[in-house]
Each structure stands twice: as C-alpha cells, then as structure tokens.
Design an enzyme around this catalytic site. Structure first.
Site, PDB file in Angstrom:
ATOM      1  N   GLU A   1      20.413 -15.044  23.993  1.00 50.04           N
ATOM      2  CA  GLU A   1      20.827 -15.552  22.520  1.00 50.04           C
ATOM      3  C   GLU A   1      21.513 -16.810  22.853  1.00 50.04           C
ATOM      4  O   GLU A   1      22.417 -17.386  23.646  1.00 50.04           O
ATOM      5  CB  GLU A   1      22.423 -14.609  22.533  1.00 50.04           C
ATOM      6  CG  GLU A   1      23.122 -14.982  21.219  1.00 50.04           C
ATOM      7  CD  GLU A   1      22.574 -15.054  20.144  1.00 50.04           C
ATOM      8  OE1 GLU A   1      22.041 -13.983  19.492  1.00 50.04           O
ATOM      9  OE2 GLU A   1      22.810 -16.338  18.970  1.00 50.04           O
TER      10      GLU A   1
ATOM     11  N   VAL B   1      15.503 -20.051  23.976  1.00 48.49           N
ATOM     12  CA  VAL B   1      13.884 -19.674  24.860  1.00 48.49           C
ATOM     13  C   VAL B   1      13.147 -21.030  24.198  1.00 48.49           C
ATOM     14  O   VAL B   1      13.356 -21.206  22.820  1.00 48.49           O
ATOM     15  CB  VAL B   1      13.547 -18.395  24.166  1.00 48.49           C
ATOM     16  CG1 VAL B   1      12.325 -18.280  24.555  1.00 48.49           C
ATOM     17  CG2 VAL B   1      14.342 -17.447  24.710  1.00 48.49           C
TER      18      VAL B   1
ATOM     19  N   GLY C   1      21.100 -10.202  17.614  1.00 43.92           N
ATOM     20  CA  GLY C   1      21.818  -9.510  16.242  1.00 43.92           C
ATOM     21  C   GLY C   1      21.417  -8.092  16.407  1.00 43.92           C
ATOM     22  O   GLY C   1      21.114  -7.543  17.471  1.00 43.92           O
TER      23      GLY C   1
ATOM     24  N   GLY D   1       0.912  -1.355  -0.070  1.00 41.01           N
ATOM     25  CA  GLY D   1      -0.092   0.179  -0.112  1.00 41.01           C
ATOM     26  C   GLY D   1       0.636   1.222   0.115  1.00 41.01           C
ATOM     27  O   GLY D   1       0.536   2.231  -0.484  1.00 41.01           O
TER      28      GLY D   1
ATOM     29  N   THR E   1      11.197  -9.473  -3.591  1.00 45.71           N
ATOM     30  CA  THR E   1      10.173  -9.632  -2.561  1.00 45.71           C
ATOM     31  C   THR E   1      10.502  -9.561  -1.165  1.00 45.71           C
ATOM     32  O   THR E   1       9.934  -9.871  -0.233  1.00 45.71           O
ATOM     33  CB  THR E   1       9.347 -10.856  -2.966  1.00 45.71           C
ATOM     34  OG1 THR E   1      10.060 -12.049  -3.136  1.00 45.71           O
ATOM     35  CG2 THR E   1       8.492 -10.744  -4.058  1.00 45.71           C
TER      36      THR E   1
ATOM     37  N   GLY F   1      17.756  -6.644  17.224  1.00 46.45           N
ATOM     38  CA  GLY F   1      17.372  -7.078  18.682  1.00 46.45           C
ATOM     39  C   GLY F   1      18.101  -5.978  19.763  1.00 46.45           C
ATOM     40  O   GLY F   1      17.666  -5.309  20.570  1.00 46.45           O
TER      41      GLY F   1
ATOM     42  N   HIS G   1      41.287  17.684  11.461  1.00 49.32           N
ATOM     43  CA  HIS G   1      41.348  17.867  12.856  1.00 49.32           C
ATOM     44  C   HIS G   1      40.561  19.000  13.522  1.00 49.32           C
ATOM     45  O   HIS G   1      40.538  20.068  12.878  1.00 49.32           O
ATOM     46  CB  HIS G   1      42.909  18.186  13.090  1.00 49.32           C
ATOM     47  CG  HIS G   1      43.099  18.383  14.802  1.00 49.32           C
ATOM     48  ND1 HIS G   1      43.114  17.278  15.571  1.00 49.32           N
ATOM     49  CD2 HIS G   1      43.213  19.275  15.570  1.00 49.32           C
ATOM     50  CE1 HIS G   1      43.366  17.658  17.034  1.00 49.32           C
ATOM     51  NE2 HIS G   1      43.357  18.928  16.960  1.00 49.32           N
TER      52      HIS G   1
HETATM   53  C1  LIG Z   1      13.868  -3.469  12.135  1.00 48.99           C
HETATM   54  C2  LIG Z   1      14.572  -3.552  11.028  1.00 48.99           C
HETATM   55  C3  LIG Z   1      15.712  -2.743  11.200  1.00 48.99           C
HETATM   56  C4  LIG Z   1      16.562  -2.665   9.838  1.00 48.99           C
HETATM   57  N1  LIG Z   1      17.569  -1.619   9.743  1.00 48.99           N
HETATM   58  C5  LIG Z   1      18.236  -1.708   8.856  1.00 48.99           C
HETATM   59  C6  LIG Z   1      19.445  -0.562   8.561  1.00 48.99           C
HETATM   60  O1  LIG Z   1      19.690   0.144   9.490  1.00 48.99           O
HETATM   61  N2  LIG Z   1      20.127  -0.879   7.314  1.00 48.99           N
HETATM   62  C7  LIG Z   1      20.098  -1.667   6.372  1.00 48.99           C
HETATM   63  O2  LIG Z   1      20.798  -1.751   5.747  1.00 48.99           O
HETATM   64  N3  LIG Z   1      18.966  -2.745   6.477  1.00 48.99           N
HETATM   65  C8  LIG Z   1      18.212  -2.573   7.725  1.00 48.99           C
HETATM   66  N4  LIG Z   1      17.137  -3.847   7.595  1.00 48.99           N
HETATM   67  C9  LIG Z   1      17.298  -4.635   6.698  1.00 48.99           C
HETATM   68  C10 LIG Z   1      16.369  -3.839   5.575  1.00 48.99           C
HETATM   69  O3  LIG Z   1      15.312  -3.445   5.877  1.00 48.99           O
HETATM   70  C11 LIG Z   1      16.332  -4.997   4.169  1.00 48.99           C
HETATM   71  O4  LIG Z   1      17.814  -5.563   3.920  1.00 48.99           O
HETATM   72  C12 LIG Z   1      15.610  -4.337   3.168  1.00 48.99           C
HETATM   73  O5  LIG Z   1      14.368  -3.645   3.328  1.00 48.99           O
HETATM   74  C13 LIG Z   1      15.859  -5.482   2.005  1.00 48.99           C
HETATM   75  O6  LIG Z   1      15.306  -4.688   0.828  1.00 48.99           O
HETATM   76  P1  LIG Z   1      14.429  -5.681  -0.499  1.00 48.99           P
HETATM   77  O7  LIG Z   1      14.058  -4.518  -1.336  1.00 48.99           O
HETATM   78  O8  LIG Z   1      15.304  -6.814  -0.637  1.00 48.99           O
HETATM   79  O9  LIG Z   1      13.166  -6.193   0.414  1.00 48.99           O
HETATM   80  P2  LIG Z   1      11.826  -5.338   1.347  1.00 48.99           P
HETATM   81  O10 LIG Z   1      12.346  -4.016   1.789  1.00 48.99           O
HETATM   82  O11 LIG Z   1      11.524  -6.502   2.257  1.00 48.99           O
HETATM   83  O12 LIG Z   1      10.681  -5.334   0.145  1.00 48.99           O
HETATM   84  C14 LIG Z   1       9.934  -6.360  -0.429  1.00 48.99           C
HETATM   85  C15 LIG Z   1       8.581  -5.613  -0.695  1.00 48.99           C
HETATM   86  O13 LIG Z   1       8.022  -6.879  -1.607  1.00 48.99           O
HETATM   87  C16 LIG Z   1       6.607  -6.894  -1.265  1.00 48.99           C
HETATM   88  N5  LIG Z   1       6.107  -7.931  -1.615  1.00 48.99           N
HETATM   89  C17 LIG Z   1       6.549  -9.336  -1.376  1.00 48.99           C
HETATM   90  N6  LIG Z   1       5.758 -10.224  -2.013  1.00 48.99           N
HETATM   91  C18 LIG Z   1       5.089  -9.469  -3.072  1.00 48.99           C
HETATM   92  C19 LIG Z   1       4.352  -9.770  -3.889  1.00 48.99           C
HETATM   93  N7  LIG Z   1       3.726 -10.986  -4.272  1.00 48.99           N
HETATM   94  N8  LIG Z   1       3.649  -8.776  -4.745  1.00 48.99           N
HETATM   95  C20 LIG Z   1       3.778  -7.570  -4.469  1.00 48.99           C
HETATM   96  N9  LIG Z   1       4.571  -7.104  -3.458  1.00 48.99           N
HETATM   97  C21 LIG Z   1       5.404  -8.147  -2.652  1.00 48.99           C
HETATM   98  C22 LIG Z   1       6.568  -6.407   0.061  1.00 48.99           C
HETATM   99  O14 LIG Z   1       5.358  -5.939   0.539  1.00 48.99           O
HETATM  100  C23 LIG Z   1       7.651  -5.383   0.573  1.00 48.99           C
HETATM  101  O15 LIG Z   1       7.432  -4.398   0.606  1.00 48.99           O
HETATM  102  C24 LIG Z   1      16.365  -3.508   8.835  1.00 48.99           C
HETATM  103  C25 LIG Z   1      15.240  -4.549   8.892  1.00 48.99           C
HETATM  104  C26 LIG Z   1      14.302  -4.459   9.889  1.00 48.99           C
HETATM  105  C27 LIG Z   1      13.304  -5.378  10.032  1.00 48.99           C
END
Ligand SMILES: Cc1cc2nc3c(=O)[nH]c(=O)nc-3n(C[C@H](O)[C@H](O)[C@H](O)COP(=O)(O)OP(=O)(O)OC[C@H]3O[C@@H](n4cnc5c(N)ncnc54)[C@H](O)[C@@H]3O)c2cc1C
Length: 467
Positions: free
Chosen positions: A204, A238, A183, A37, A144, A186, A446
């Site tokens: 952990e 856990v 990690g 969305g 995805t 967390g 510096h």
């Molecule tokens: C709490 C948290 C903190 C993080 N902090 C960091 C950080 O500080 N730095 C960092 O580098 N990384 C961080 N990450 C990791 C980072 O968010 C991911 O590595 C990154 O978002 C991966 O990008 P991506 O495009 O591969 O996938 P995603 O960002 O997961 O995007 C995939 C998208 O695909 C969509 N999708 C899936 N299946 C379908 C489908 N069939 N049809 C249509 N849409 C679909 C989903 O809705 C989603 O929006 C963090 C993750 C979390 C959970």
C-alpha cells in the site's frame, strides 16, 4: 423514425437499472441500455455479488477447518474450487436475470448495445449484431459507472497480473498472491484467497490500510488481518512487475523514495481503485463537462451542464458504492418527474465484507478533528458482548461519535462480526437526526451483537452497563 422515450438510461448497473425501474413506477416511458450483454453492471457481474459469494463460501471453508474443531464439531473438509465458482456463477446469473425481469415489469425496454449521445436528446446504439438504432428522449441519464484504475508500468493480463475481475475467477489457488492496494476490494479478495490457502502480501502506497475509514478502526483492522496471516508493506509503492517463467518479480520502493527491493509472487492483483468510465459516449463532442478526475460534473440534482442530460453513480463524484448509485438513481428520476429527489451524503454506509467486517457511517474522528468539531466518544468491545462470546467472534468494537453540545450522532464505526448489518441501525439513526441517547434508550434484543451498539451509545454518556 427514431424511438421516442421520456428517459433513456445509459448503463444497466445499480444506478442505471434502478433509474429505469423508478421511471416505470412514475409512469415514464424508459429504455435502459448496457453493452455488457447482461444487466446489473459491475456490481452484479464482476463486483459486489460475485465477491460476496466467494467471501461467504471461503469463510465457511476456513471456519470448518479452523473454528469448528475448537467448538466441538469435527468435520473433514476439502476445497472444491470449481464448485465454489459454480455457486458464484449461479448467483450472478439469477440476479442479472432478475434485473431483466424488473426492467420488464416496470415497462422499461432493456437494450443490449453500446450507446453514444450524438446530440442533446439523441442516443445512438450500436447493437450486438452491428446495426444501429437511434433513440430520442427528453431526458438522458448517464450511468456508465467505473473501471479498474490502471497501475502505471504494469499491464493487466487477467491471468497472472489480474484486476478484481480476474481475481474473482482464478482457476487454481495461487501459492502466493501479492495485492497492490489496501482498499476494500484488495482486502476482500486477498481474504478470499488467503482463506483458500494463498500466502497474501499487501503493498500500500499510504501509511495505513482502508484510507477513508476511521483511523483507529483501520489500525485494529490491520492487526486482525495480520493475525490472520496477511502481510503488509505500507508506505510502499510497486514500480514494476517482471514476468518470469515460474514467478512474477515485483519491484517495490518506499513511497517517499529509497532503495528498491524485489518480492516474488505467483499472482499480482492490482486493486488501487476505480476510475469513472465515460469512454465512447461522445461527451466531449456534445460538450458535457467533466471534472479534473474525469467524472461527469453535475449539480446536487444530478443535472449536467446540458439541458436534459443527467448523471448518477460511479461516473460522477462521491463514494463508488452500489447503494449510493441506487439512491442517486431514485432521486435523479424523481427530479426528472418534477419531484424533489435528494440524497443525504452524511448517512451513506460503507462496509468491508472481510471477517470480521468493518462498517462505517458518517464522520470519522479524523474528519471531526480536522473540522474542529467538539465531539464525545463512546466505545464498546465485542469481548463484553454475550452473543459475540456464544458465537466465538469477540474481535473488534463499536465506536460512536456524538456532538459534544447536542449529542447528535455524527459517526458510527464498527469492526466486528456482522458489522455490515449492524450499521443499518446507525444509518437510520443518523437519517432521523438521532442523539446517542436515542440509541441508548432504544430496546435492543438480547442476546444480539447489536447490543454492542446500544452499549457504545451508553458509553458516550459514560454509563455502559456491561463494562
Ligand atoms: C470487486 C468489486 C467489489 C465491489 N463490492 C461492492 C460492495 O460490496 N458494495 C458496494 O456498494 N459496492 C461494491 N462495489 C462497487 C460497485 O460495484 C459500484 O459502485 C457500482 O456497480 C456502481 O454502479 P453504477 O450503476 O454507477 O455503475 P456500474 O455498475 O459500473 O454499471 C455501469 C454499466 O454501464 C455500462 N456501460 C458503460 N458505457 C456504456 C455505453 N457507452 N453504452 C452502454 N453501456 C455502457 C457498463 O457495461 C456497465 O455495465 C464493488 C466493485 C468491485 C469491482
């Protein structure tokens, strides 16, 4: 008639939206589909961005209470959790709308809906209103992403037993928070709630925190977090969480087996990692191969086993990081456009945004030892860095690992304030194949924290100037 595209990208995260942007830049007609969305994926909606917003504001809150009085500034501060959450929501909204703007600017059609690959070159999208739309494309990029890894026997309800998503939106500060998994996710979210007043306990399975980071850095990091008040149970698993009226009873056991004990807490955060997400895409039906861990198998050019189907980001192998997904996106689209896109996996930085931060690029000492590589080490502590003194942030050190024979930089590891920004210099140096002497001969302003990087480079040759 189906809509025709050069590239259809499934997923609107850092992998997906950057692929669509690069496609537009190269004159390819593209569409970017996301079911969420809003665009921006995990990173912008429930990951990097909201967590960093809370890390920043909670750090300010703690600093105002704990640090400022020691530096001659008296402030009376009060927590406004709703205000903090509102800042987070505002930033997320601005950035996700920014992605929609960038897709439009690059003439990529943003489609909200759930996509399925029905045949090579064919994508069916179930739109929000329930209608279906069929797209045809010479190339389909699977982006995805990933989802929260489940903990066997523990059901996440996002109220009392939360994933990172729930932990980013707690309505009150829990008295006690138990984090499963040491990690970066967390520890970052544990830090947020500890700063806001929670007693935080981390359980952990392994015998160390932040597996994957340099062991020496990990030990120092754990010491610092312990000093800040976090409690750790390492080599512990856990095995269950029982919901009682006023508390959660968490059963833990030694990882190697042994007597169980129970810890009481108010909120459990399950942060044991993330798993690739490809559910509902129809990959099994059309025959796209996955590896044993459920990741889409690709070659180094991001091609799957099926012609015209590519994969990038968290859903394929490698570090689950936003900037890794972004770099793969650009390289993948360049390959689709007949260019030579590639990603240098030896120079991908990783950052833990706690205070102090931990940042790392390249090989760890443990990896070099295991590979039998002869290396030299240069270290420099922030206690001897003038800027660190002025800002009262002297915890931590910089460590540079360089090849014993050629002096080429093999890895840089930093625990210290602003380590996440400092690591960029190290990544650039490694991308250019720099030696530690190259870093040591580079003039650093510096007084800056980055002088500690230069001093660590000098220390590789045992000629640090400030120690
Ligand atoms: C709490 C948290 C903190 C993080 N902090 C960091 C950080 O500080 N730095 C960092 O580098 N990384 C961080 N990450 C990791 C980072 O968010 C991911 O590595 C990154 O978002 C991966 O990008 P991506 O495009 O591969 O996938 P995603 O960002 O997961 O995007 C995939 C998208 O695909 C969509 N999708 C899936 N299946 C379908 C489908 N069939 N049809 C249509 N849409 C679909 C989903 O809705 C989603 O929006 C963090 C993750 C979390 C959970």
């Amino acid at each position: 008639m189906a809509d025709q595209f050069d590239v259809v990208v499934i997923g609107g995260g850092p992998g997906g939206y950057n692929a669509a942007i690069r496609a537009g830049q190269l004159g390819l007609k593209s569409a970017c589909i996301d079911k969420r969305g809003t665009f921006g994926g995990t990173c912008l909606n429930i990951g990097c961005i909201p967590s960093k917003a809370l890390l920043y504001t909670s750090e300010l809150y703690e600093e105002a209470r704990e640090k400022l009085p020691k530096l001659g500034v008296k402030a009376s501060v009060e927590l406004d959790l709703n205000g903090m959450m509102a800042h987070k929501t505002k930033v997320v909204g601005e950035l996700t709308r920014g992605v929609e703007f960038l897709l439009k600017k690059n003439k990529s059609e943003a489609i909200v809906g759930e996509a399925k690959i029905t045949a090579p070159g064919k994508v069916e999208v179930t739109l929000k209103d329930g209608n279906t739309r069929t797209l045809e494309a010479r190339n389909i990029v699977i982006a995805t992403g990933s989802d929260v890894a489940p903990l066997p026997g523990v059901t996440i309800d996002e109220e009392r037993i939360v994933s990172s998503t729930g932990a980013l939106a707690l309505k009150t500060v829990p008295k006690r928070l138990l984090v499963v998994g040491a990690g970066y996710i967390g520890l970052e979210l544990g830090s947020v709630w500890r700063r806001l007043g929670s007693e935080v306990t981390v359980v952990e399975f392994l015998d160390r925190i932040t597996p994957g980071l340099d062991g020496e850095i990990g030990k120092q990091f754990q010491r610092i977090l312990t000093k800040q008040g976090m409690k750790f149970h390492l080599s512990t698993k856990v095995t269950g969480v029982e919901k009682k009226r006023d508390a959660l009873a968490v059963t833990i056991e030694p990882a190697a087996g042994g007597a169980a004990q129970t810890l009481e807490t108010d909120i459990v955060l399950v942060a044991i990692g993330r798993v690739p997400f490809t559910n509902g895409l129809g990959l099994d039906k059309i025959g796209v191969a996955l590896d044993k861990r459920g990741r889409v198998l690709t070659d180094s050019a991001f091609r799957t086993n099926m012609d015209g189907i590519w994969a990038i980001g968290d859903c394929r192998e490698g570090a689950m990081l936003a900037h890794k997904a972004e770099d793969e996106a650009v390289a993948c689209i360049e390959n689709i456009a007949g260019r030579s896109g590639h990603v240098n996996y030896d120079a991908i930085p990783a950052v833990v945004y706690t205070h102090p931060e931990v940042a790392s690029v390249g090989k760890t000492e443990d990896e070099l030892k295991a590979a039998g590589v002869a290396y030299k080490t240069g270290k420099f502590p922030f206690t001897a860095n003038p800027r660190a003194k002025t800002i009262a942030a002297t915890e931590g050190f910089v460590k540079i690992l360089a090849d014993a024979a050629t002096d080429r930089v093999l890895g840089v590891h930093i625990v210290g304030a602003d380590a996440g920004n400092m690591i960029a210099e190290a990544a650039l140096a490694m991308e250019f194949g720099a030696s530690s002497e190259d870093i040591a001969r580079t003039c650093h302003a510096h007084p800056t924290l980055s002088e500690a990087v230069k001093e660590a480079a000098l220390a590789v040759d045992k000629r640090s100037l400030s120690m």
